[in-house]
Design a protein around this motif. Structure first.
Motif, PDB file in Angstrom:
ATOM      1  N   MET B   1       0.804  -1.203   0.000  1.00 51.21           N
ATOM      2  CA  MET B   1       0.000   0.000   0.000  1.00 51.21           C
ATOM      3  C   MET B   1       0.840   1.257   0.000  1.00 51.21           C
ATOM      4  N   ASN B   2       0.517   2.157  -0.817  1.00 56.94           N
ATOM      5  CA  ASN B   2       1.267   3.413  -0.847  1.00 56.94           C
ATOM      6  C   ASN B   2       0.691   4.379   0.177  1.00 56.94           C
ATOM      7  N   PRO B   3       1.556   4.720   1.181  1.00 56.03           N
ATOM      8  CA  PRO B   3       1.019   5.589   2.255  1.00 56.03           C
ATOM      9  C   PRO B   3       0.648   6.968   1.734  1.00 56.03           C
ATOM     10  N   GLY B   4       1.200   7.443   0.671  1.00 55.91           N
ATOM     11  CA  GLY B   4       0.868   8.790   0.165  1.00 55.91           C
ATOM     12  C   GLY B   4      -0.368   8.798  -0.680  1.00 55.91           C
ATOM     13  N   PHE B   5      -0.991   7.647  -0.815  1.00 57.54           N
ATOM     14  CA  PHE B   5      -2.099   7.538  -1.738  1.00 57.54           C
ATOM     15  C   PHE B   5      -3.438   8.002  -1.145  1.00 57.54           C
ATOM     16  N   GLY B   6      -3.549   7.882   0.190  1.00 60.61           N
ATOM     17  CA  GLY B   6      -4.833   8.145   0.887  1.00 60.61           C
ATOM     18  C   GLY B   6      -5.328   9.553   0.746  1.00 60.61           C
ATOM     19  N   LEU B   7      -4.414  10.527   0.911  1.00 61.01           N
ATOM     20  CA  LEU B   7      -4.840  11.919   0.958  1.00 61.01           C
ATOM     21  C   LEU B   7      -5.469  12.394  -0.342  1.00 61.01           C
ATOM     22  N   PRO B   8      -4.781  12.183  -1.477  1.00 58.71           N
ATOM     23  CA  PRO B   8      -5.420  12.627  -2.727  1.00 58.71           C
ATOM     24  C   PRO B   8      -6.763  11.953  -2.948  1.00 58.71           C
ATOM     25  N   THR B   9      -6.895  10.698  -2.540  1.00 55.08           N
ATOM     26  CA  THR B   9      -8.149   9.985  -2.716  1.00 55.08           C
ATOM     27  C   THR B   9      -9.253  10.660  -1.910  1.00 55.08           C
ATOM     28  N   LEU B  10      -8.881  11.000  -0.665  1.00 55.16           N
ATOM     29  CA  LEU B  10      -9.842  11.634   0.233  1.00 55.16           C
ATOM     30  C   LEU B  10     -10.266  12.988  -0.327  1.00 55.16           C
ATOM     31  N   ARG B  11      -9.233  13.706  -0.841  1.00 53.80           N
ATOM     32  CA  ARG B  11      -9.535  15.025  -1.384  1.00 53.80           C
ATOM     33  C   ARG B  11     -10.448  14.904  -2.604  1.00 53.80           C
ATOM     34  N   GLY B  12     -10.133  13.913  -3.417  1.00 57.23           N
ATOM     35  CA  GLY B  12     -10.937  13.693  -4.617  1.00 57.23           C
ATOM     36  C   GLY B  12     -12.380  13.361  -4.249  1.00 57.23           C
ATOM     37  N   TRP B  13     -12.476  12.585  -3.234  1.00 59.76           N
ATOM     38  CA  TRP B  13     -13.803  12.169  -2.777  1.00 59.76           C
ATOM     39  C   TRP B  13     -14.584  13.399  -2.298  1.00 59.76           C
ATOM     40  N   TRP B  14     -13.891  14.251  -1.555  1.00 61.03           N
ATOM     41  CA  TRP B  14     -14.495  15.481  -1.041  1.00 61.03           C
ATOM     42  C   TRP B  14     -14.920  16.390  -2.199  1.00 61.03           C
ATOM     43  N   GLN B  15     -14.001  16.521  -3.200  1.00 63.12           N
ATOM     44  CA  GLN B  15     -14.316  17.394  -4.333  1.00 63.12           C
ATOM     45  C   GLN B  15     -15.534  16.900  -5.078  1.00 63.12           C
ATOM     46  N   LYS B  16     -15.628  15.589  -5.170  1.00 62.52           N
ATOM     47  CA  LYS B  16     -16.769  14.999  -5.849  1.00 62.52           C
ATOM     48  C   LYS B  16     -18.060  15.295  -5.069  1.00 62.52           C
ATOM     49  N   LEU B  17     -17.862  15.288  -3.736  1.00 58.80           N
ATOM     50  CA  LEU B  17     -19.033  15.518  -2.871  1.00 58.80           C
ATOM     51  C   LEU B  17     -19.544  16.942  -3.002  1.00 58.80           C
ATOM     52  N   VAL B  18     -18.629  17.901  -3.049  1.00 62.17           N
ATOM     53  CA  VAL B  18     -19.069  19.300  -3.035  1.00 62.17           C
ATOM     54  C   VAL B  18     -19.248  19.870  -4.435  1.00 62.17           C
ATOM     55  N   ALA B  19     -18.860  19.131  -5.447  1.00 62.72           N
ATOM     56  CA  ALA B  19     -18.912  19.666  -6.814  1.00 62.72           C
ATOM     57  C   ALA B  19     -20.260  20.261  -7.203  1.00 62.72           C
ATOM     58  N   PRO B  20     -21.389  19.573  -6.905  1.00 67.42           N
ATOM     59  CA  PRO B  20     -22.666  20.126  -7.360  1.00 67.42           C
ATOM     60  C   PRO B  20     -23.135  21.304  -6.506  1.00 67.42           C
ATOM     61  N   LEU B  21     -22.425  21.581  -5.401  1.00 64.80           N
ATOM     62  CA  LEU B  21     -22.913  22.615  -4.494  1.00 64.80           C
ATOM     63  C   LEU B  21     -22.467  23.994  -4.940  1.00 64.80           C
ATOM     64  N   ASP B  22     -23.357  24.988  -4.653  1.00 71.87           N
ATOM     65  CA  ASP B  22     -23.025  26.367  -4.992  1.00 71.87           C
ATOM     66  C   ASP B  22     -22.361  27.025  -3.795  1.00 71.87           C
ATOM     67  N   GLY B  23     -21.172  27.517  -3.976  1.00 71.12           N
ATOM     68  CA  GLY B  23     -20.392  28.089  -2.872  1.00 71.12           C
ATOM     69  C   GLY B  23     -21.122  29.177  -2.104  1.00 71.12           C
ATOM     70  N   PRO B  24     -21.500  30.263  -2.766  1.00 73.23           N
ATOM     71  CA  PRO B  24     -22.166  31.359  -2.042  1.00 73.23           C
ATOM     72  C   PRO B  24     -23.439  30.896  -1.325  1.00 73.23           C
ATOM     73  N   LEU B  25     -24.246  30.116  -1.993  1.00 75.55           N
ATOM     74  CA  LEU B  25     -25.497  29.631  -1.395  1.00 75.55           C
ATOM     75  C   LEU B  25     -25.188  28.795  -0.163  1.00 75.55           C
ATOM     76  N   MET B  26     -24.154  27.956  -0.293  1.00 74.44           N
ATOM     77  CA  MET B  26     -23.751  27.085   0.803  1.00 74.44           C
ATOM     78  C   MET B  26     -23.275  27.923   1.987  1.00 74.44           C
ATOM     79  N   ALA B  27     -22.512  28.968   1.681  1.00 75.62           N
ATOM     80  CA  ALA B  27     -21.955  29.813   2.737  1.00 75.62           C
ATOM     81  C   ALA B  27     -23.067  30.518   3.496  1.00 75.62           C
TER      82      ALA B  27
END
Lengths: 630, 369
Positions: B1-27
């Motif tokens: 297992m590559n220990p450096g692999f987790g973070l980008p995956t997590l970030r990608g997952w997060w980006q996917k989660l928030v992608a459809p959301l509107d920033g100002p509306l969310m704020a």
């Protein structure tokens, strides 16, 4: 069909959006103006209303003033106790609530009756006690079940207590829950604010007369309350000032001895300190237990007290008006001397009665007392002497002299509701009766007045005051029970009635004659048996007031029914030369004054002058007779 | 297992989660929700956890909706509307009565309030309807739209639930208004409405009349009907400019404010944070509405525009009616303060609306014309 222009359509949509946006801003501006109005312009008003909502002034009831006798013995005090109270308007089904409470705490039928009576007298939002004086265990039991009983709570309250029970009850009186009539008095004195938390008010006796001294000044607590009215916390507190203390002129031990001396007989006694008018003892027996009234009396006890043939609620000393009988004679003799109608040594022959207008007024000694001068007339209580004297003096002369002595008018004692009695005169008769033939005074009526019978009717306190006035050489005081009122805050003592109310124009030599004759009564006359072996010189006069008149028949007191027997009276003062005490005694249906009343006087004087305590009530002296004791 | 692999995956997952959301509306929504927790902690701390769960559930629903393209929503418009009508009829026939009104339908496993569904279903249907009439809408179209609107409004008003009826009516009206209903007719309707007011008065329920009378003079009945209004205006007025401080409002903490965690929560907020706090709240709502209108302005289709416009204006209606009634310028109707009042149903409805706005924003016109 219209041609569709997307650009134009979009523009129109956007203009509508802009309008909507404008509308939103307009509406929000309206709201903002409203907020400015409420929160800036009207802020002070709403601030006050919020404070009014939140802060409630809870009055703290002051400790009621103590009542102590002249030596400091406590006659009325307060104690704190837990009560179980119900607010009817919040309790729902009252019957069920009380039944439920009865399962945890003992509630007697008496408590229920009392509660019912309180309910009838109160408003439904007031909280009313169902049980008083709960034990700690009962408090704990209720608290465990409290959730089951809305509108029921435990409160710590101050209660009035009369440690002597029925002792001196007609002096002390009692307190009871405030009624509408009491509220009017409170309002008249502008004491409404001070009474906001108070639940009790003096109803009779000193408790009533000195109510506004005894009450004290309410304190108050500023508490924060929630919307349900429950106190959340205390913000500030001002302490109440306890009521003023009453120190009485009454000597509790003397009072106790006097009450005991009556045994189970009915009657009254008033003993006065002649030099001050201070009342040393004032007895009216039977009496009642004022403690019954403190937490509201139940209907049955109330009815028993009021309907009893013994009339324990009547203060006989102030409200019983009785013919004075022969105790009237010393006053008649003094009137004769003062008006110059008799000289002391002037004697008349007593044939055993006096014939006037065809009617023979009988002396109580068959065959008469022989030659009778003033001294003898008092010592042997000769009726004929006074029949003749009264006839010579005339009713209006008698009335005006006796009026000077305070007979037939209220003495002004510091208890409310005193009776006037009857001082007969021509004017009195005119006012008393309606029919013209009844309004006329007949000379024959004057004759029985001379021996203290007829229309004459005086209260025991009037007789005691008149006796004290003679003892005090004509200087008359208003009889009073309270010596001084001690102001709780300043400690200052306010004296009650230290000044004489009247100085009668009486000659010392005349007073001397009367005193000597009254000393003779107790030495060799009708009072001699009662005062045999006394270690002090006392002056007295016996009296017997007819309850029922048997014309011409022999008086057979033993065979008469008890309530038809004569009333026994006795007046006295002692020591004769330096009087420290003057008294009047009445024993209802006691028979001769010498039999029933004089022995009581002996016990009272023995204690007051010598400190002797009797072991038993005064024994009725059945062998003593009214008249010449030879 | 590559220990450096987790973070980008997590970030990608997060980006996917928030992608459809509107920033100002969310704020803006986030700020409002935070503010709501603050007020709830003061008004009714014991409900804080429950409200947290409500918000979490609502956020999930919002996220789901944000990913649903407007075209899909359009297909759902008619079935949802018909379901809504069916349920409303069901309520009228079999509904549970609570507080004198028949609003709830017991489905056996849960109790639902179908009128709530109509707040979204109504603009959805009307937006669909005008989208279908691609040509310039004619008078008959507006008339049909009006009928489709008034049927559910009538059913809800009959329950009776005046608050929800007004909100549904408003939601439908906004669509018709944005669709281009002529000003003449709008003005004519206003005039007719004023003229018909006396007639409407007779149709109102007693409790509704009482509410209006109480509004006019709450002091007339200070312990009865007027109590709510009097206590809430006292709360607001005594708050002053800067308020009494968080958890220090005497009206709120000593329970003088009724319904202080639901419809009257604004009084709690206003007492503790004052005029200053009110201004912040108004600005937040204005920003939310502004963002919504902007999304509507840039929406790709007529359906999206109308839906976005109407949903945005629902927020305004909630906010205005609630603050208006609590501060005593509108009659008391059961309308919560949007995103702040306690209660799962209203929260879900509102976040559903925000999700729809985000979805429309995600599918906006890519090229500005």
């Amino acid at each position: 069909m219209e041609f569709k222009n997307p650009q134009e359509e979009l523009e129109r949509f956007r203009s509508r959006l802009a309008f909507a946006g404008g509308f939103v801003l307009f509406c929000f501006a309206l709201l903002f103006i409203r907020f400015v109005w409420l929160q800036i312009v009207q802020h002070d008003y709403y601030q006050t209303r919020a404070e009014d909502n939140r802060i409630s002034l809870v009055p703290i009831v002051p400790n009621r003033g103590l009542i102590v006798d002249r030596k400091g013995e406590v006659l009325a005090r307060n104690y704190s106790a837990y009560t179980l109270e119900i607010t009817p308007s919040r309790a729902g089904n009252l019957e069920k609530t009380i039944d439920g409470l009865g399962e945890i705490i003992e509630i007697e039928a008496k408590d229920r009756r009392r509660f019912k009576k309180l309910m009838d007298e109160s408003k439904s939002f007031e909280t009313l006690p169902i049980r008083t004086r709960l034990t700690d265990e009962e408090v704990a039991r209720f608290i465990a079940h409290r959730y089951r009983f809305p509108g029921v709570e435990i409160k710590a309250r101050l209660f009035r207590q009369y440690p002597g029970g029925a002792f001196a009850s007609h002096i002390l009186g009692y307190i009871g829950r405030i009624t509408d009539a009491d509220l009017e008095k409170i309002e008249a004195r502008e004491q409404d604010a001070n009474y906001r938390g108070t639940e009790h008010f003096g109803k009779t006796g000193l408790e009533q007369r000195y109510e506004f001294d005894l009450h004290g000044i309410s304190g108050h607590e500023q508490v924060e309350v929630d919307a349900g009215g429950r106190a959340v916390r205390t913000l500030s507190r001002s302490a109440p000032v306890a009521g003023n203390q009453l120190t009485l002129t009454v000597d509790a031990e003397l009072q106790r001895i006097a009450e005991l001396a009556f045994g189970d007989r009915r009657g009254a006694l008033v003993a006065i300190e002649p030099a001050t008018g201070g009342i040393l003892a004032m007895v009216s027996v039977p009496n009642y237990d004022p403690n019954l009234f403190v937490d509201g009396i139940d209907t049955q006890s109330w009815r028993e007290l009021n309907e009893s043939a013994q009339k324990p609620m009547v203060n006989r000393a102030l409200n019983g008006a009785y013919p004075p009988g022969s105790t009237f004679k010393p006053f008649m003799a003094l009137a004769a001397l003062t008006l110059g109608k008799r000289r002391p040594e002037q004697a008349i022959a007593d044939p055993g009665g006096f014939n006037f207008g065809g009617h023979f007024f009988r002396d109580d000694k068959k065959g008469g007392h022989g030659m009778v001068d003033m001294y003898k007339s008092i010592v042997v209580s000769c009726d004929t002497y006074y029949y003749v004297l009264a006839n010579e003096m005339g009713i209006d002369n008698i009335a005006s002299f006796m009026g000077q002595l305070g007979l037939g008018s209220r003495t002004g004692i510091d208890i409310e509701g005193e009776s006037k009695g009857v001082l007969p005169s021509q004017q009195w008769k005119r006012e008393r009766f309606k029919k013209p033939e009844q309004q006329k005074w007949y000379a024959g009526e004057t004759i029985s007045i001379g021996i203290g019978q007829g229309y004459n009717a005086y209260t025991p306190i009037q007789l005691a005051q008149a006796t004290a006035t003679i003892a005090n050489k004509g200087v008359m005081f208003r009889p009073h029970l309270v010596k001084y009122v001690t102001d709780t805050r300043s400690g200052e003592k306010r004296m009650i009635e230290p000044e004489p109310m009247r100085r009668l124009d009486l000659k010392p030599e005349h007073l001397e004659v009367i005193k000597n004759a009254m000393v003779g009564v107790n030495k060799e006359g009708t009072g001699a048996r009662a005062f045999a072996g006394a270690e002090y010189v006392s002056a007295g006069k016996t009296g017997t007031a007819q309850v029922f008149s048997y014309k011409g028949a022999e008086h057979k007191t033993e065979t008469m029914q008890a309530h038809l027997r004569d009333h026994a009276l006795f007046i006295a003062f002692a020591p004769a030369d330096e009087p420290k005490i003057a008294l009047a005694i009445l024993v209802e249906n006691g028979g001769f004054g010498a039999q029933a009343a004089a022995p009581i006087a002996r016990l009272v004087l023995d204690y007051y002058l010598l400190g002797k305590k009797p072991k038993a009530p005064a024994r009725a002296d059945e062998d003593a007779v009214e008249g010449d004791p030879e | 297992m590559n220990p450096g692999f987790g973070l980008p995956t997590l970030r990608g997952w997060w980006q996917k989660l928030v992608a459809p959301l509107d920033g100002p509306l969310m704020a803006i929504t986030g700020l409002l929700v935070l503010l709501a927790f603050g007020v709830m902690a003061s008004a009714s701390p014991e409900r804080l956890n429950a409200q947290l769960i409500n918000v979490a559930v609502a956020l999930v629903i919002m996220r789901v909706l944000a990913q649903v393209p407007p075209q899909r929503l359009m297909h759902l418009a008619v079935p949802i509307y018909l379901l809504g009508i069916l349920l409303l009829v069901g309520v009228a026939l079999f509904g549970d009565i609570s507080k004198g009104a028949r609003r709830w339908l017991n489905l056996g496993f849960m109790r639902i309030q179908p009128s709530e569904l109509m707040k979204i279903a109504m603009p959805l249907l009307l937006a669909w309807f005008f989208q279908k009439r691609e040509a310039m809408p004619r008078m008959t179209d507006y008339a049909i739209a009006a009928v489709m609107l008034l049927v559910p409004v009538g059913l809800i008003a009959r329950q009776p639930d005046l608050g929800t009826a007004i909100l549904v009516l408003a939601a439908g009206f906004y669509v018709i208004f944005f669709a281009g209903l002529s000003w003449k007719i709008i003005i004519g309707m206003v005039v007719a409405g004023v003229a018909a007011a006396p007639l409407a008065w007779n149709l109102l329920h007693d409790y509704q009349r009482h509410r209006i009378l109480t509004l006019l003079d709450p002091e007339k009945d200070p312990l009865g009907k007027g109590f709510h209004i009097i206590q809430s205006t006292i709360a607001i007025g005594s708050g002053g400019i800067f308020g009494k401080g968080w958890r220090s409002g005497t009206q709120a903490q000593l329970e003088f404010i009724p319904e202080r965690h639901t419809d009257f929560i604004f009084a709690v907020y206003s007492e503790e944070f004052g005029l200053f706090g009110n201004l912040i709240l108004l600005v937040l709502y204005a920003l939310l509405i502004g963002r919504g209108l902007l999304i509507a302005a840039n929406a790709a289709t007529l359906f999206s525009r109308l839906l976005a416009g109407a949903v945005t204006m629902i927020f305004f209606t909630y906010a205005f009616v609630n603050m208006g009634m609590v501060s005593g310028i509108l009659p008391v109707v059961g309308v919560p303060l949007p995103l702040v009042s306690y209660g799962g149903t209203a929260l879900v409805t509102l976040f559903l609306g925000i999700g729809i706005l985000m979805s429309i924003h995600g599918n906006r016109m890519l090229v500005q014309k």
